[in-house]
Design a protein around this motif. Structure first.
Motif, PDB file in Angstrom:
ATOM      1  N   LYS A 112      15.755  66.234  25.752  1.00 46.60           N
ATOM      2  CA  LYS A 112      15.863  67.346  24.813  1.00 46.60           C
ATOM      3  C   LYS A 112      14.870  68.426  25.253  1.00 46.60           C
ATOM      4  N   VAL A 113      15.428  69.520  25.687  1.00 44.09           N
ATOM      5  CA  VAL A 113      14.607  70.629  26.151  1.00 44.09           C
ATOM      6  C   VAL A 113      14.760  71.758  25.146  1.00 44.09           C
ATOM      7  N   LYS A 114      13.644  72.249  24.715  1.00 41.42           N
ATOM      8  CA  LYS A 114      13.680  73.359  23.761  1.00 41.42           C
ATOM      9  C   LYS A 114      12.883  74.517  24.365  1.00 41.42           C
ATOM     10  N   THR A 115      13.509  75.643  24.427  1.00 44.30           N
ATOM     11  CA  THR A 115      12.826  76.833  24.914  1.00 44.30           C
ATOM     12  C   THR A 115      12.170  77.518  23.728  1.00 44.30           C
TER      13      THR A 115
END
Length: 119
Positions: A112-115
């Motif tokens: 899970k990548v959140k910018t």
């Protein structure tokens, strides 16, 4: 002496849970677990994934309790293995059982990548 050997072998066979051999392979997208369960039917095998662990249980009951064995090496009763495999997508778990080998494949959760925007 023969009676002692019979009783000793029966004690080993009657333990509530005995293990069975497994291999755990790391693959590009997840894991593959191979369990040796020869002599079991797939109806008596259960697989679950709980608390980051893959749990395999198998049950084999056969024969008559009155049968007198001279040598008994094949395990009867319940067998259970629990393998810690975190970050698995439970929806991706699939299993096949053929000629005594249980093969379970599963994928890791997508990272899970959140910018984060800077204000």
């Amino acid at each position: 002496m023969e009676e002692f050997v019979r009783q000793f072998n029966n004690m080993l066979q009657e333990s509530e849970y005995a293990n069975f051999p497994i291999d755990v392979l790391e693959e590009e997208k997840g894991y593959k677990v191979i369990a040796d369960l020869s002599g079991y039917s797939k109806e008596n095998i259960n697989i679950s994934y709980e608390d980051d662990s893959l749990v395999i249980t198998a049950k084999r009951m056969e024969g008559n309790k009155d049968t007198k064995y001279i040598l008994r090496e094949r395990n009867l009763g319940n067998k259970k293995r629990s393998i810690y495999l975190p970050d698995i997508n439970p929806e991706s778990i699939s299993a096949k059982f053929d000629q005594g080998l249980l093969v379970i494949t599963m994928n890791n959760n997508e990272p899970k990548v959140k910018t984060i925007a800077i204000e």
